[in-house]
Design an enzyme around this catalytic site. Structure first.
Site, short mmCIF file in Angstrom:
data_model
loop_
_atom_site.label_atom_id
_atom_site.label_comp_id
_atom_site.label_asym_id
_atom_site.label_seq_id
_atom_site.Cartn_x
_atom_site.Cartn_y
_atom_site.Cartn_z
N MET A 173 2.27 4.36 6.69
CA MET A 173 1.29 3.82 5.88
C MET A 173 1.36 2.24 5.83
O MET A 173 2.54 1.64 5.64
CB MET A 173 1.63 4.34 4.38
CG MET A 173 0.49 3.34 3.33
SD MET A 173 1.14 3.89 1.76
CE MET A 173 2.27 4.79 1.59
N PRO A 174 0.38 1.57 6.26
CA PRO A 174 0.48 -0.07 6.52
C PRO A 174 0.81 -0.64 4.84
O PRO A 174 0.21 0.03 3.95
CB PRO A 174 -1.03 -0.35 6.69
CG PRO A 174 -1.60 0.79 7.27
CD PRO A 174 -1.00 2.08 6.55
N LEU A 175 1.41 -1.56 4.88
CA LEU A 175 2.11 -2.24 3.89
C LEU A 175 0.84 -2.63 2.99
O LEU A 175 0.81 -2.35 1.75
CB LEU A 175 2.92 -3.36 3.96
CG LEU A 175 4.47 -2.93 4.31
CD1 LEU A 175 5.23 -4.26 4.82
CD2 LEU A 175 5.18 -2.55 3.49
N VAL A 176 -0.09 -3.33 3.61
CA VAL A 176 -1.34 -3.66 2.67
C VAL A 176 -1.84 -2.67 1.90
O VAL A 176 -2.36 -2.58 0.88
CB VAL A 176 -2.46 -4.49 3.72
CG1 VAL A 176 -3.76 -4.78 2.94
CG2 VAL A 176 -1.79 -5.70 4.46
N SER A 177 -2.04 -1.39 2.51
CA SER A 177 -2.62 -0.29 1.80
C SER A 177 -1.83 0.23 0.60
O SER A 177 -1.93 0.27 -0.62
CB SER A 177 -2.68 1.08 2.62
OG SER A 177 -2.89 2.12 1.90
#
Length: 113
Positions: free
Chosen positions: A1-5
């Site tokens: 999961m991308p950190l921004v998400s």
């Protein structure tokens, strides 16, 4: 999961008081040459590290929105190194009748939610 998400979701949960498991997200990454964010007249200097975030939401108070913007920029700077000047947010507000989470039912309207 991308950190921004992950960080955006944490800010939504904290500011808008939604359940943690209530999560519907689309993440789209772009090459730097495919994303332009230049302001005229705002005096905001940007780097090539940008996050453009659009949140579709039920109506929220002004205070909740401001809390969301603050938490989001704090979390993205700490976790991803994106400066607050590189976080652009747009809230798209709609009403309960605009949501169906499946099965052809508007659960906010039927009382199921």
């Amino acid at each position: 999961m991308p950190l921004v998400s992950f960080d955006a979701h944490e800010a939504v949960v904290a500011a808008f008081q939604v359940p943690y498991a209530d999560r519907y997200q689309i993440i789209r990454e772009h090459e730097a040459s495919h994303l332009v964010a230049r302001d005229t007249g705002l005096g905001i200097s940007r780097t090539s590290h940008l996050a453009l975030i659009q949140v579709v939401t039920r109506p929220r108070s002004r205070e909740a929105k401001q809390t969301f913007y603050r938490l989001l920029t704090e979390k993205l700077e700490a976790a991803c190194g994106i400066a607050p000047s590189g976080v652009i947010v747009s809230l798209v507000v709609n009403s309960d009748e605009d949501w169906s989470f499946g099965l052809g039912r508007a659960r906010f309207l039927t009382g199921e939610l």
